[in-house]
Structure formats: C-alpha cells, structure tokens
Motif scaffolding. Structure first.
Motif, PDB file in Angstrom:
ATOM      1  N   PHE A  94       1.398  19.535   6.466  1.00  0.00           N
ATOM      2  CA  PHE A  94       2.273  19.373   7.630  1.00  0.00           C
ATOM      3  C   PHE A  94       3.239  18.214   7.366  1.00  0.00           C
ATOM      4  O   PHE A  94       3.011  17.075   7.796  1.00  0.00           O
ATOM      5  CB  PHE A  94       1.442  19.091   8.880  1.00  0.00           C
ATOM      6  CG  PHE A  94       0.295  20.051   9.085  1.00  0.00           C
ATOM      7  CD1 PHE A  94       0.532  21.388   9.409  1.00  0.00           C
ATOM      8  CD2 PHE A  94      -1.023  19.636   8.942  1.00  0.00           C
ATOM      9  CE1 PHE A  94      -0.520  22.276   9.594  1.00  0.00           C
ATOM     10  CE2 PHE A  94      -2.077  20.514   9.141  1.00  0.00           C
ATOM     11  CZ  PHE A  94      -1.828  21.839   9.455  1.00  0.00           C
ATOM     12  N   PRO A  95       4.329  18.462   6.661  1.00  0.00           N
ATOM     13  CA  PRO A  95       5.224  17.364   6.240  1.00  0.00           C
ATOM     14  C   PRO A  95       5.922  16.637   7.387  1.00  0.00           C
ATOM     15  O   PRO A  95       6.387  15.519   7.199  1.00  0.00           O
ATOM     16  CB  PRO A  95       6.234  18.071   5.321  1.00  0.00           C
ATOM     17  CG  PRO A  95       6.157  19.524   5.681  1.00  0.00           C
ATOM     18  CD  PRO A  95       4.738  19.765   6.111  1.00  0.00           C
ATOM     19  N   ARG A  96       6.003  17.242   8.574  1.00  0.00           N
ATOM     20  CA  ARG A  96       6.628  16.552   9.713  1.00  0.00           C
ATOM     21  C   ARG A  96       5.638  15.669  10.473  1.00  0.00           C
ATOM     22  O   ARG A  96       6.018  14.919  11.365  1.00  0.00           O
ATOM     23  CB  ARG A  96       7.235  17.574  10.681  1.00  0.00           C
ATOM     24  CG  ARG A  96       8.545  18.174  10.208  1.00  0.00           C
ATOM     25  CD  ARG A  96       9.099  19.169  11.247  1.00  0.00           C
ATOM     26  NE  ARG A  96       9.212  18.604  12.584  1.00  0.00           N
ATOM     27  CZ  ARG A  96      10.232  17.866  13.007  1.00  0.00           C
ATOM     28  NH1 ARG A  96      11.239  17.589  12.181  1.00  0.00           N
ATOM     29  NH2 ARG A  96      10.262  17.388  14.237  1.00  0.00           N
ATOM     30  N   HIS A 165      12.189   7.657  12.815  1.00  0.00           N
ATOM     31  CA  HIS A 165      12.560   8.029  11.448  1.00  0.00           C
ATOM     32  C   HIS A 165      12.549   9.548  11.277  1.00  0.00           C
ATOM     33  O   HIS A 165      13.451  10.122  10.650  1.00  0.00           O
ATOM     34  CB  HIS A 165      11.580   7.370  10.467  1.00  0.00           C
ATOM     35  CG  HIS A 165      11.728   7.841   9.046  1.00  0.00           C
ATOM     36  ND1 HIS A 165      12.661   7.329   8.187  1.00  0.00           N
ATOM     37  CD2 HIS A 165      11.038   8.782   8.345  1.00  0.00           C
ATOM     38  CE1 HIS A 165      12.558   7.928   7.010  1.00  0.00           C
ATOM     39  NE2 HIS A 165      11.579   8.809   7.080  1.00  0.00           N
ATOM     40  N   ARG A 166      11.539  10.196  11.857  1.00  0.00           N
ATOM     41  CA  ARG A 166      11.463  11.647  11.725  1.00  0.00           C
ATOM     42  C   ARG A 166      12.601  12.341  12.462  1.00  0.00           C
ATOM     43  O   ARG A 166      13.139  13.351  11.995  1.00  0.00           O
ATOM     44  CB  ARG A 166      10.125  12.169  12.257  1.00  0.00           C
ATOM     45  CG  ARG A 166       9.898  13.643  11.914  1.00  0.00           C
ATOM     46  CD  ARG A 166       8.611  14.167  12.478  1.00  0.00           C
ATOM     47  NE  ARG A 166       8.666  14.286  13.929  1.00  0.00           N
ATOM     48  CZ  ARG A 166       7.643  14.684  14.672  1.00  0.00           C
ATOM     49  NH1 ARG A 166       6.486  14.985  14.103  1.00  0.00           N
ATOM     50  NH2 ARG A 166       7.765  14.766  15.978  1.00  0.00           N
ATOM     51  N   GLU A 167      12.985  11.800  13.614  1.00  0.00           N
ATOM     52  CA  GLU A 167      14.119  12.378  14.335  1.00  0.00           C
ATOM     53  C   GLU A 167      15.390  12.335  13.492  1.00  0.00           C
ATOM     54  O   GLU A 167      16.234  13.217  13.571  1.00  0.00           O
ATOM     55  CB  GLU A 167      14.338  11.618  15.650  1.00  0.00           C
ATOM     56  CG  GLU A 167      13.297  11.901  16.711  1.00  0.00           C
ATOM     57  CD  GLU A 167      13.292  13.353  17.114  1.00  0.00           C
ATOM     58  OE1 GLU A 167      14.370  13.858  17.494  1.00  0.00           O
ATOM     59  OE2 GLU A 167      12.219  13.994  17.033  1.00  0.00           O
ATOM     60  N   ARG A 168      15.512  11.306  12.679  1.00  0.00           N
ATOM     61  CA  ARG A 168      16.727  11.127  11.874  1.00  0.00           C
ATOM     62  C   ARG A 168      16.676  11.864  10.540  1.00  0.00           C
ATOM     63  O   ARG A 168      17.701  12.235   9.996  1.00  0.00           O
ATOM     64  CB  ARG A 168      16.954   9.626  11.629  1.00  0.00           C
ATOM     65  CG  ARG A 168      17.314   8.877  12.901  1.00  0.00           C
ATOM     66  CD  ARG A 168      17.425   7.381  12.652  1.00  0.00           C
ATOM     67  NE  ARG A 168      17.941   6.696  13.844  1.00  0.00           N
ATOM     68  CZ  ARG A 168      18.056   5.378  13.958  1.00  0.00           C
ATOM     69  NH1 ARG A 168      17.682   4.603  12.961  1.00  0.00           N
ATOM     70  NH2 ARG A 168      18.540   4.842  15.055  1.00  0.00           N
ATOM     71  N   THR A 169      15.445  12.043  10.000  1.00  0.00           N
ATOM     72  CA  THR A 169      15.330  12.608   8.647  1.00  0.00           C
ATOM     73  C   THR A 169      14.580  13.930   8.594  1.00  0.00           C
ATOM     74  O   THR A 169      14.644  14.632   7.585  1.00  0.00           O
ATOM     75  CB  THR A 169      14.609  11.624   7.722  1.00  0.00           C
ATOM     76  OG1 THR A 169      13.235  11.498   8.146  1.00  0.00           O
ATOM     77  CG2 THR A 169      15.284  10.259   7.738  1.00  0.00           C
ATOM     78  N   GLY A 170      13.815  14.228   9.654  1.00  0.00           N
ATOM     79  CA  GLY A 170      12.989  15.429   9.644  1.00  0.00           C
ATOM     80  C   GLY A 170      11.669  15.259   8.923  1.00  0.00           C
ATOM     81  O   GLY A 170      10.889  16.210   8.838  1.00  0.00           O
TER      82      GLY A 170
END
Length: 377
Positions: A94-96, A165-170
């Motif tokens: 699950f990379p996200r 960070h995830r919102e910006r990079t996925g």
C-alpha cells in the motif's frame, strides 16, 4: 487526539481486549474496574476485535490497514513482522499508506526490540529524570504517562506532516518516533548546550538556583507558588516592594543579579521567611498590586477549580455509552475553531467489528470463514 479532531480511528485489539482496560488491576492489584486513563486515550475510537494468532486474522488486519490513510502502532517491530504488519510489508502493498511507528527506543540499534515504558525510555534513559534531580538527590518519579503523552503528541505531529506530504506527492511514508527520542528532545536546551559548549551546569536545587527570583516558595498556608522574576534586574524592585522588606534592596550581597546568584542560599532563606507571613491567596493580591509575575503550583485538585484552566478549555463533555449522560473529561491540548467536540464514547471490546467489516465489503461467506477460523467472534 486524532479521533477528537475528527478522524475515524479504528482500534484493533485482541478478543480479550487491550490490557490497559485493566490498568489499575495490573499495576497494583486494585479491584477498581473503571480505568479513566483508558477512557481518555480511547474515546471516539471504533473497536474491532481480531485474533492475530492465525493467518485469517492476520490477513484481515492487513486488509484493514490497507483501507486506511494511516496505520499507527506502538507494538514492537519483531511482533509486527511476524503477523504481517511490519512497515516494509504494508508499505510494499500500500504505497499511499502513512505508517506511523511509536516504539520505546527506535527502529534500529541493540535495544530496538526492548519493551518500551515511559519510566524507562522517556524518563530514565533519555536523561529527563537525571536532569530533574538536584546533585545527590534521587531521580524523581514523574507523573504516570507523562512520557507517553509527549511522545503521542510528537507522533500526531509527524502523521500530520506525512499526510500533507502525501497530498502533495501521492506517496505515503514511514513516520517513526520513540519515547527515547521524545525524552531527549524534551531536555533539548541542556543537550544542545552540551553539544555546543562541551559542558552544562549542574541541575540547581531550590536553595541554589541560578536566579532566586525564578524559584518556588511556600506561603504561610503551605501552598506553593513560583516567582517568575525572569529579568532579574527589572523585576527585583517590584519583588522587594511586594515582600515588604526594603532592606533587601540595600544589602550589598543582593545588589546585582550576579551577587544574588552568588548568595542564592541566603536570599532564598530571606524570601522563605517573608513568604511565611501570608497565605497564598493574600500573596496573589499583593503581587497583583506590585505587578509581580508568579504562578500557583497547582495540585491536581486545584486544576478542577482553577478559573484559568477552565477558561483555557482543559475539560470537555464526553458522550456516554448506550444513551447514558455525558461525562466530564480531559480535552486534548489543541483547539480548532472548526473541530467537533468528542463525538463518540469509549468503545466496548469489539463493539464495532461487524460495522467496520461491513464497510470493508466482506461477504457473508468471508465473515463465516473468519468466525470458523476464530479470527473474529
């Protein structure tokens, strides 16, 4: 805290329940069945009871983790790897996923799998207890859970940063902190001084403070207060006037901040004697008249009635279970003008298992198989 702030927090616990539900019995053999600390840290969560000893339960827990934004754990890595919930295992699938790890001593090093208790990792090994004791004195016993709370706040901050960070990079990532690291950072002024200058001053005692005007004193009624004469030269005349002994201002040994530090013991003795003339409430009035900075040394009972504590929003109403009236509780330490009040009570063991698994989309056949395997009840 995350549940208070509006997150849907699913707590995975064994069918027998989180041992913290029985904290008082475990620690001291008490017969008390209520556990307010457990209630504080678990209100608003949904409880799913899963037996992780078998493959079916492990697969179900992994599936639940994959459905979430964040997987947060305070279990030791060796156990998590054994049940398929290790950081590398879940992140590969699950990379996200934001994987948040809270341990006693960190994810590397000879003691990475040692059991983590705040009295051990946060208080003792980090240096917090040593730096809290004057020379020659025994290390103090800190309030229960203090290190746990500081480290929890640290973890929540890391999770928030990783979600941004995830919102910006996925991409999700591993967020790791420990009781040890949080404890060391808590005495960061001392550690930074040791790194930068190669030395630090000894922990002062009450009778040998660096600044006697920043020191605790007992009033006539035995209640303590803390003088806050942070700017020694500026605050000295106000404190002298409030104490009502003008001879303090004329004595050479107290003439300058350096002299007051050199003769700290004598000055503390003088202030002790003067403070013994009035109860604390009277000193509050006197200090207000002279613009002296100070703070009461509150007991936990004092917190219940301190008007500033209440005005600051330290307490909330927590919904009761099964239609019971709301009960007072302690608020988490951050407010948002658009955040809800605690929206749900403390869950029973496995109270939401069926609800959560239904949301996960499990078929009746899969549920039956999980019950047959003993993974759920």
């Amino acid at each position: 805290m995350l549940a208070d702030w509006g997150a849907d927090v699913i707590k995975i616990e064994t069918p027998g329940g989180d041992p913290m539900r029985r904290l008082f019995q475990t620690l001291s053999g008490s017969r008390e069945t209520k556990c307010p600390p457990f209630d504080l840290y678990n209100r608003g969560k949904r409880s799913v009871a899963i037996d992780l000893r078998g493959e079916a339960g492990q697969a179900l827990a992994q599936e639940l983790a994959g459905s979430a934004d964040v997987f947060l754990t305070n279990m030791r890595p060796q156990y998590l790897n054994r049940v398929g919930l290790g950081a590398e295992q879940l992140r590969a699938r699950f990379p996200r996923l934001v994987y948040a790890s809270l341990t006693g001593y960190g994810l590397a090093g000879p003691d990475k799998d040692a059991p983590g208790f705040d009295v051990a990792a946060f208080s003792a090994r980090s240096g917090v207890a040593y730096r809290s004791a004057p020379p020659g004195a025994a290390p103090p016993i800190l309030a229960g859970g203090m290190g746990d709370n500081v480290t929890a706040i640290t973890t929540v901050a890391g999770i928030a940063a990783a979600l941004l960070h995830r919102e910006r990079t996925g991409q999700g990532q591993l967020v790791a902190t420990s009781l040890l690291r949080a404890g060391i950072y808590s005495i960061g002024m001392d550690v930074a001084t040791r790194i930068g200058l190669g030395r630090i001053a000894e922990t002062p005692s009450r009778r040998t403070p660096q600044n006697p005007l920043m020191n605790p004193y007992a009033a006539a009624d035995g209640r303590w207060l803390w003088l806050i004469g942070a700017e020694s030269e500026r605050h000295w005349p106000r404190i002298v006037a409030a104490l009502g002994d003008e001879t303090l201002a004329t004595e050479p040994m107290f003439e300058t901040p350096r002299m007051r530090r050199r003769h700290a013991g004598e000055l503390v003795d003088r202030i002790d004697a003067l403070m013994a003339r009035h109860p604390r409430d009277r000193w509050a009035e006197i200090f207000a008249e002279h613009d002296v900075w100070w703070a009461p040394v509150n007991t936990v009972d004092d917190l219940m009635t301190d008007p500033q504590v209440r005005a600051a929003g330290a307490f909330v109403e927590v919904p009761g279970r099964e239609g019971a009236p709301a009960e007072p509780g302690l608020a988490s330490p951050v407010d948002f003008d658009q955040a809800p009040e605690p929206a749900a009570p403390v869950p029973g063991i496995g109270e939401h298992t069926g609800q959560v698994l239904d949301e996960l989309g499990l078929t009746d056949a899969r549920l039956a198989a999980l019950r047959e395997a003993g993974a759920i009840q």
